[in-house]
Design a protein around this motif. Structure first.
Motif, PDB file in Angstrom:
ATOM      1  N   TRP A 192      18.846  39.151 -25.902  1.00  0.00           N
ATOM      2  CA  TRP A 192      19.469  37.914 -25.426  1.00  0.00           C
ATOM      3  C   TRP A 192      20.535  37.491 -26.438  1.00  0.00           C
ATOM      4  O   TRP A 192      20.359  36.572 -27.219  1.00  0.00           O
ATOM      5  CB  TRP A 192      18.392  36.830 -25.249  1.00  0.00           C
ATOM      6  CG  TRP A 192      18.919  35.660 -24.499  1.00  0.00           C
ATOM      7  CD1 TRP A 192      19.302  34.448 -25.022  1.00  0.00           C
ATOM      8  CD2 TRP A 192      19.161  35.570 -23.102  1.00  0.00           C
ATOM      9  NE1 TRP A 192      19.765  33.624 -24.025  1.00  0.00           N
ATOM     10  CE2 TRP A 192      19.687  34.286 -22.836  1.00  0.00           C
ATOM     11  CE3 TRP A 192      18.990  36.468 -22.027  1.00  0.00           C
ATOM     12  CZ2 TRP A 192      20.040  33.869 -21.548  1.00  0.00           C
ATOM     13  CZ3 TRP A 192      19.340  36.045 -20.754  1.00  0.00           C
ATOM     14  CH2 TRP A 192      19.855  34.759 -20.533  1.00  0.00           C
ATOM     15  N   GLU A 206      25.038  35.268 -21.165  1.00  0.00           N
ATOM     16  CA  GLU A 206      25.099  34.281 -20.084  1.00  0.00           C
ATOM     17  C   GLU A 206      26.404  34.395 -19.296  1.00  0.00           C
ATOM     18  O   GLU A 206      26.413  34.270 -18.082  1.00  0.00           O
ATOM     19  CB  GLU A 206      24.969  32.859 -20.644  1.00  0.00           C
ATOM     20  CG  GLU A 206      23.618  32.607 -21.242  1.00  0.00           C
ATOM     21  CD  GLU A 206      23.280  31.130 -21.361  1.00  0.00           C
ATOM     22  OE1 GLU A 206      23.963  30.305 -20.706  1.00  0.00           O
ATOM     23  OE2 GLU A 206      22.342  30.812 -22.106  1.00  0.00           O
ATOM     24  N   LEU A 227      11.165  39.683 -24.728  1.00  0.00           N
ATOM     25  CA  LEU A 227      11.968  38.481 -24.928  1.00  0.00           C
ATOM     26  C   LEU A 227      11.061  37.253 -24.917  1.00  0.00           C
ATOM     27  O   LEU A 227       9.949  37.287 -24.387  1.00  0.00           O
ATOM     28  CB  LEU A 227      13.042  38.366 -23.844  1.00  0.00           C
ATOM     29  CG  LEU A 227      14.201  39.369 -23.987  1.00  0.00           C
ATOM     30  CD1 LEU A 227      15.152  39.262 -22.812  1.00  0.00           C
ATOM     31  CD2 LEU A 227      14.958  39.165 -25.298  1.00  0.00           C
ATOM     32  N   SER A 236      14.272  32.394 -23.362  1.00  0.00           N
ATOM     33  CA  SER A 236      15.296  33.253 -22.752  1.00  0.00           C
ATOM     34  C   SER A 236      14.946  33.549 -21.296  1.00  0.00           C
ATOM     35  O   SER A 236      15.819  33.608 -20.430  1.00  0.00           O
ATOM     36  CB  SER A 236      15.416  34.582 -23.495  1.00  0.00           C
ATOM     37  OG  SER A 236      15.444  34.381 -24.878  1.00  0.00           O
ATOM     38  N   MET A 272      17.200  32.604 -18.058  1.00  0.00           N
ATOM     39  CA  MET A 272      17.620  33.626 -17.099  1.00  0.00           C
ATOM     40  C   MET A 272      17.196  33.233 -15.681  1.00  0.00           C
ATOM     41  O   MET A 272      17.965  33.411 -14.727  1.00  0.00           O
ATOM     42  CB  MET A 272      17.011  34.976 -17.484  1.00  0.00           C
ATOM     43  CG  MET A 272      17.622  36.135 -16.748  1.00  0.00           C
ATOM     44  SD  MET A 272      19.401  36.279 -17.064  1.00  0.00           S
ATOM     45  CE  MET A 272      19.674  37.960 -16.573  1.00  0.00           C
TER      46      MET A 272
END
Ligand code: URP
Ligand code: ZN
Ligand code: ZN
Ligand code: ZN
Length: 461
Positions: free
Chosen positions: A129, A134, A160, A164, A168
């Protein structure tokens, strides 16, 4: 000129229909009687079932794992898929640490281009990440990869954190995408593995003790809670523990949109395999591990009730010799994963439909129709209605045969179902109207598979 499949039973998601099927060009043209026209090729299908080509939404072909790669690449993996009646696979392209999402996708195109015997698409697994991510997601979704995967396990490698994952979920919610989650508590796996190591319990028989059912069901509950908070849909990959289904059913009652996938190995195999001699036990090391007969029974029951949406494979093949045996003295070093893409349909038919445990409708839904719908490929894939791709499996429901690694197309040196007596076999396979597999062999010189861009949830009618 077209092709007419005569005298068979067409397995549609709403139930079987006794009718002929005509394909013209790449597409299904019509279903009914007296469809034949001058110049058509006729495929006699008496006592045969015509299945829509299988859709396996969970494969790992040519995946790097430490010092080596999976035994199957896109050439052998997709050939095996056709042999098993699967005409579409969705593989997990993977962004590794330090990479951009773009680099992950481009690498998967490079690995697969010109090599695929069946049609194929990608999800994208995000394992790092970093700052640019993004901003990259919308473009990847727009290009036809609306589903992403994250791992709650494989600490220090792929795992992760929850923050994160929730971010997402939020991003994909707004883009009409879908997050697929590998639910196992990676920190807990790490802790349990250390305990086992301290006790000198490092042979393959201890692999399941490092990731018991609660390791999965806790992560499933957490994932469902996060998705509920974010109000995002969620796809749970490779569920193996019966108790995970308690959580799925509970959150569905509360209104969550959640898709549940299991894999053929969790229905057919169980943890007894880890008690085999070390050299054989290693073959069955995968994450999540094989579980108890009670877990398998529960999955069958949920499948029968329509609560399991997808039966996939998580095909991730490693050879016993040269791959899995690296972990001979330490299960933590055995590369995880099982092959399955060549056997999924016949095994599920044999154990499910032929034994009366599930209907033919359920079989078609979980092997083709549902994965196509969930992942933006329906009704092009996953069914046989006018306008669908002419992906047809001519299936002989009575033919009996025995699984033998020595005869398989997949490029791995064992088969987890070795010796399994199967009722039902894939006789021939058509991909977009062209016959590509018959009597155990891939037909044609050039791989005929095509890359498929997929639609997100927002683009659906
Ligand atoms: O053991 C497994 N399942 N290996 C493949 C990667 C994954 O976790 O899906
Ligand atoms: Zn026409
Ligand atoms: Zn996984
Ligand atoms: Zn996987």
């Amino acid at each position: 000129m077209g092709t007419v499949f005569k005298g068979g039973v067409i397995a549609l998601p709403d139930g079987p229909v006794r009718a002929d099927l005509r394909i013209e060009g790449e597409l299904v043209h019509s279903i009914g009687e007296d469809l034949e026209r001058d110049g058509d090729m006729v495929v006699p299908c008496q006592d045969r079932i015509l299945l829509p080509g299988g859709v396996d939404p969970h494969t790992h072909f040519d995946l790097p794992a430490g010092e080596f790669r999976t035994a199957d690449d896109f050439a052998t993996g997709t050939a095996a898929a056709l042999a098993g009646g699967t005409t579409t696979i969705v593989d997990y392209a993977t962004q590794f640490r330090g990479q951009s999402l773009r680099q992950g996708v481009e690498e998967w195109h490079r690995l697969s281009i010109g090599k695929c015997h069946c049609d194929y698409a990608f999800h994208l697994a995000v394992t790092d990440w970093n700052d640019g991510i993004e901003a990259e997601v919308p473009q990847i979704v727009a290009e036809g990869i609306p589903s992403f995967k994250m791992y709650m396990a494989y600490k220090g490698l792929l795992q992760l954190d929850d923050g994160s994952i929730m971010r997402m979920m939020e991003i994909l919610r707004d883009l009409g995408g879908l997050l697929c989650l590998h639910c196992e508590n990676g920190d807990l796996v790490h802790w349990l593995s250390q305990q086992l190591a301290q006790e000198g319990k490092l042979s393959a028989r201890y692999h399941p003790a490092s990731r018991p059912g609660f390791v999965e069901s806790e992560a499933v509950f957490r994932a469902l809670t996060m998705a509920r908070a974010v109000q995002a849909p969620l796809y749970l990959v490779h569920l193996s523990a019966g108790e995970s289904m308690d959580h799925v059913n509970l959150f569905r009652q509360r209104g969550s949109t959640v898709f549940a996938e299991t894999c053929i190995q969790y229905l057919l195999l169980n943890e007894g395999r880890y008690s085999l001699p070390q050299g054989d036990a290693m073959a069955y090391v995968c994450s999540p591990p094989l579980r108890s007969q009670a877990d398998s029974d529960r999955l069958w029951e949920e499948l029968r009730r329509g609560n399991v949406d997808v039966v996939a494979t998580d095909h991730c093949s490693f050879n016993l010799m040269g791959h899995k045996d690296r972990g001979m003295n330490d299960f933590r070093r055995i590369p995880n994963g099982l092959p399955g893409v060549e056997n999924r349909l016949p095994l599920l038919y044999s154990e499910g439909v032929a034994k009366g445990r599930i209907s033919l409708e359920t079989f078609v839904k979980v092997t083709a129709c549902n994965p196509a719908k969930i992942f933006g490929l329906y009704p092009m894939k996953g069914t046989l209605v006018p306008g669908s791709h002419g992906d047809v499996v001519v299936f002989n429901p009575r033919y009996r045969w025995t699984v033998r690694a020595a005869r398989q197309l997949q490029n791995v040196d064992y088969n987890p179902y070795e010796g399994w007596e199967v009722t039902g076999s894939v006789e021939s396979v058509f991909l977009r109207g062209a016959e590509v597999f018959r009597d155990g062999r891939i037909l044609g010189q050039e791989p005929a598979g095509r890359y498929l861009r997929r639609r997100g949830r927002k683009e659906e009618a």
